[in-house]
Structure formats: structure tokens, C-alpha cells
Design an enzyme around this catalytic site. Structure first.
Site, short mmCIF file in Angstrom:
data_model
loop_
_atom_site.label_atom_id
_atom_site.label_comp_id
_atom_site.label_asym_id
_atom_site.label_seq_id
_atom_site.Cartn_x
_atom_site.Cartn_y
_atom_site.Cartn_z
N SER A 148 -6.14 -0.46 -2.86
CA SER A 148 -4.77 0.04 -2.80
C SER A 148 -4.50 0.92 -4.00
O SER A 148 -5.09 0.75 -5.07
CB SER A 148 -3.78 -1.13 -2.77
OG SER A 148 -3.90 -1.92 -3.94
N HIS A 162 0.70 6.99 -1.88
CA HIS A 162 0.25 5.60 -1.78
C HIS A 162 -0.78 5.49 -0.67
O HIS A 162 -0.68 6.16 0.36
CB HIS A 162 1.45 4.69 -1.45
CG HIS A 162 1.06 3.39 -0.80
ND1 HIS A 162 1.07 3.21 0.57
CD2 HIS A 162 0.61 2.24 -1.33
CE1 HIS A 162 0.68 1.97 0.85
NE2 HIS A 162 0.39 1.37 -0.27
N ASN A 164 -3.50 2.27 1.15
CA ASN A 164 -4.03 0.91 1.15
C ASN A 164 -4.90 0.76 2.39
O ASN A 164 -4.46 1.06 3.51
CB ASN A 164 -2.88 -0.12 1.18
CG ASN A 164 -3.40 -1.55 1.25
OD1 ASN A 164 -3.87 -1.99 2.31
ND2 ASN A 164 -3.30 -2.27 0.16
N TYR A 165 -6.14 0.33 2.19
CA TYR A 165 -7.02 0.05 3.31
C TYR A 165 -7.62 -1.34 3.10
O TYR A 165 -8.13 -1.64 2.00
CB TYR A 165 -8.10 1.13 3.45
CG TYR A 165 -7.48 2.44 3.88
CD1 TYR A 165 -7.26 2.72 5.23
CD2 TYR A 165 -7.05 3.37 2.93
CE1 TYR A 165 -6.64 3.89 5.62
CE2 TYR A 165 -6.43 4.55 3.32
CZ TYR A 165 -6.22 4.80 4.67
OH TYR A 165 -5.58 5.94 5.06
N ARG A 166 -7.54 -2.18 4.11
CA ARG A 166 -7.87 -3.60 3.92
C ARG A 166 -8.57 -4.18 5.16
O ARG A 166 -8.42 -3.67 6.27
CB ARG A 166 -6.61 -4.39 3.62
CG ARG A 166 -5.53 -4.23 4.68
CD ARG A 166 -4.16 -4.74 4.22
NE ARG A 166 -3.13 -4.55 5.22
CZ ARG A 166 -2.40 -3.45 5.34
NH1 ARG A 166 -2.59 -2.45 4.50
NH2 ARG A 166 -1.49 -3.35 6.28
N GLY A 313 -3.27 -19.69 -6.52
CA GLY A 313 -4.22 -19.38 -7.58
C GLY A 313 -5.08 -18.17 -7.32
O GLY A 313 -5.94 -17.83 -8.15
N GLY A 315 -3.61 -15.06 -6.21
CA GLY A 315 -2.81 -13.86 -6.44
C GLY A 315 -2.87 -13.44 -7.90
O GLY A 315 -3.13 -14.25 -8.78
N GLU A 318 -0.08 -8.81 -12.06
CA GLU A 318 -0.17 -7.44 -12.57
C GLU A 318 -0.67 -6.47 -11.49
O GLU A 318 -0.23 -5.33 -11.41
CB GLU A 318 -1.08 -7.38 -13.79
CG GLU A 318 -0.49 -8.03 -15.03
CD GLU A 318 0.83 -7.37 -15.44
OE1 GLU A 318 0.91 -6.13 -15.43
OE2 GLU A 318 1.78 -8.10 -15.75
N SER A 319 -1.59 -6.94 -10.66
CA SER A 319 -2.10 -6.09 -9.58
C SER A 319 -1.06 -5.92 -8.47
O SER A 319 -0.91 -4.84 -7.90
CB SER A 319 -3.39 -6.68 -9.00
OG SER A 319 -4.40 -6.71 -9.98
#
Length: 356
Positions: A148, A162, A164-166, A313, A315, A318-319
Site C-alpha cells: 500500500s 494512493h 493498494n494491492y492485496r 497483536g 496490527g 504506524e503502518s
């Protein structure tokens, strides 16, 4: 031997030597082979490892292109793990550049157990996505990998971008791809929008001519701010819960979309990065950044999913919040003056239009 020779040289040569060593160190680091963050038990030909490799290569390629475009700032590359849990990530963040106020490109590999509310936030179809009836409180073991990015330029005539590829996979055998690339200008340049949308239409058309209009409409709907009655920006493509084709075909599509990021975006920034602007235009840019913040914190599925996963736990705050701009503005009851450039683009936010 080189260090010993430098030790006997003059101060000027020492400085030159240190600069050379730093450049050499950087070159060596750049040549280090990427080390997978997937579990050792994941086969080398698995979709997990293949997509992670695609994302890692795209991350490095895009960061290099943005560093070259900025000309001053470099990405701070931070590799992190998840403690005793498998997975990890690489956070690349650039700040204080000549062109970019803030830019981030984050790679994430996650293994965990998803609460049902997190699953509902992760995709359009909600907790029913896995095709099984879950017991109250039952969690869903899953794998997720994604790349992302958000780019916030300084100049108000340069749009934010922006992508994001997931890839998601549950232990119940259900998998899907999601993602997209979208653009958020503060001022309208129709040729820029034709270039950006045209680039992604070309990618989509290689696979299916129906994909671009479908994904463009999905982007217009997804990046909508209901409490404002307007879109966050001027769209792009967006898709989710996507598994109608083979995993290889989906992966190829995501790979080509990632490859198109710099082609779609860099020429626009290069065109406008040195444009003159006024304080009033800067204020307007920051008001639009305020809309960006509102959407990301209230409606964005990735942000909501990440925040809901913090308690498990896996996540990383900051990211998750990397997408937010360093500066934004909220001005009470601001209404653009009729006939101005601000009012012109507001009409596009209120009523999405076709660009190609």
C-alpha cells in the site's frame, strides 16, 4: 586494506573515502536478495510467496522512481517483525523532500486470527465471505499480503496518489484479491486525468474490456464520503472480493497494475512540481487533505481492518496511519466561490464523470 590506506590519508581524502564507503554500502544493500517473510512451511510456488515477491519488487522499484523524482529526500526503509508471530513488513517512508511532503510505500505480510468484525471490515461481503456459518466469537485463521502507498506532494497543483494491492487467504480454503490505484487532485487538469485513467484502462483492457468501467465505477462508489456528499478525489480503479479467474491471472493483473503506478503518476508530478502557487491555493489543498483524513479514519476498509487487528497483536499502528498527511486543514463552513478553479473541481467531487 582500504581502511588502513584511508587512515593514513589527509582529512579531505578521509571524507571522500567515507562518502565512497557509504555509497558502496548502499549499493551492497540494494543488491541484497529479498528474504521472504512467509512461513518456511509455505511452498515456494504458493500464491503467498509469489504475491509477496511481486509486492517486494514493486516496492523497491516505486521507491527508487519517487526518490529520483524528488531529487532530495530518500525513503527510510524499516523492516519489522511481529515478535513471536510469523510475518512482518517493510515500511518505506519519505518526508521533507523537495517535491513530496510525505510518501509511504508499505509491504505487509500477516498471519493471524481475524475477529468477525475485522473480516466484515476487510471485504465488501462481510463475515459471510468465507462461506461458513461462524459461531459467536469464533475467529478466522488467515494470511494476508499487500503493498500500500500514499504520496502527498507539496505543490497544490500536484495530486495525491494512493494504491493498494492485496491477497487474502483463509484457512477454510477461501481466497481473494483486492486493490486499486486512485488519484486526488486539489485542482483539475483534464489532460492529467485522461492520462491517469487512460493508463489503467489500458492495463484492464489487456485482461477484459469490461473491467475498467466496472472498476472505475467501484472506485467512485468506494471513495465516497457520505457525510460530505462528495468523493475523496477523482477516482481510478478499485476492486475487491475478486476471485472470478485463476489465482495466476489475478496475480498477473495485480502485478501489471503495480507496474503502471509510476507510468500513471510520475509524469503528472513532473509536469506540475515547479508550478507557481499562492497561499490561498495551499490552504485549499490542505482543506482537501482534511477530506482525505475524514475518509481514511471513518470509512477506509484497510484502516478499519488494521485498527481492529491491533488487539490480536498483528496490527502495526504506524503502518496503519502512514496514509495520513502531515498537514491538513478544517475551515468552518468553507464554500468555494462560484466560477473559481476550486468550485470547478468541487463539481467533479459532487458528480463523478468519465475521463476516457
Amino acid at each position: 586494506a582500504a581502511a588502513a590506506a584511508l587512515a593514513g590519508a589527509g582529512r579531505g581524502r578521509e571524507k571522500k573515502g567515507r562518502r565512497s564507503q557509504k555509497l558502496l554500502a548502499r549499493a551492497v544493500m540494494d543488491q541484497v536478495e529479498f528474504v521472504s517473510m512467509c512461513k518456511d512451511s509455505d511452498p515456494s510456488d504458493s500464491a503467498r510467496r509469489k504475491f509477496e515477491k511481486i509486492c517486494a519488487e514493486a516496492q523497491e522499484r516505486i521507491c527508487r522512481a519517487i526518490e529520483e523524482l524528488d531529487g532530495k529526500a530518500k525513503f527510510n526503509r524499516e523492516k519489522y517483525d511481529r515478535g513471536e508471530k510469523p510475518g512482518g513488513g517493510i515500511a518505506c517512508v519519505l518526508t521533507g523532500g523537495d517535491v513530496f511532503e510525505k510518501a509511504g510505500v508499505n509491504l505487509s505480510v500477516v498471519y493471524g486470527e481475524m475477529p468477525q468484525e475485522a473480516l466484515a471490515a476487510a471485504n465488501e461481503r462481510g463475515a459471510d465471505r468465507i462461506g461458513l456459518k461462524l459461531e459467536p466469537g469464533q475467529k478466522v485463521p488467515f494470511f494476508a499480503c499487500g503493498l500500500s502507498s500514499v504520496m502527498h506532494p507539496k505543490n497544490p497543483h500536484c495530486p495525491t496518489m494512493h494504491f493498494n494491492y492485496r491477497y487474502f487467504e483463509t484457512e477454510f480454503g477461501v481466497w481473494w484479491f483486492g486493490g486499486g490505484t486512485d488519484i486526488t487532485p486539489a485542482y483539475l487538469d483534464e489532460e492529467d486525468m485522461k492520462h491517469f485513467h487512460g493508463t489503467y484502462k489500458n492495463v484492464c483492457d489487456k485482461f477484459d474490456s469490461a473491467w475498467y468501467p466496472k472498476f472505475k465505477e467501484m472506485a467512485d462508489k468506494y471513495f465516497y464520503i457520505p457525510h460530505r456528499g462528495e468523493t475523496r478525489g477523482l477516482g481510478g480503479i478499485f476492486f475487491d472480493d475478486f476471485n472470478t479467474e485463476s489465482a495466476e491471472r489475478h496475480m498477473d493483473f495485480s502485478s501489471q497494475c503495480l507496474a503502471a503506478v509510476t507510468e500513471a503518476y510520475v509524469p503528472i508530478i513532473r509536469k506540475h512540481k515547479d508550478d507557481d502557487f499562492t497561499q490561498q491555493q495551499k490552504d485549499w489543498q490542505q482543506m482537501r487533505r482534511g477530506r482525505y483524513v475524514e475518509f481514511n479514519l471513518v470509512y477506509d476498509r484497510g484502516t478499519i481492518f488494521g485498527l481492529k487487528m491491533l488487539s490480536s497483536g498483528v496490527g502495526r499502528l504506524e503502518s496503519i496511519l502512514m496514509s495520513l498527511p502531515e498537514n491538513a486543514r478544517w475551515q468552518y463552513n468553507h464554500q468555494p466561490v462560484m466560477g473559481t478553479e476550486e468550485e470547478k473541481i468541487m463539481q467533479c467531487f459532487k458528480k463523478p464523470r468519465d475521463w476516457v
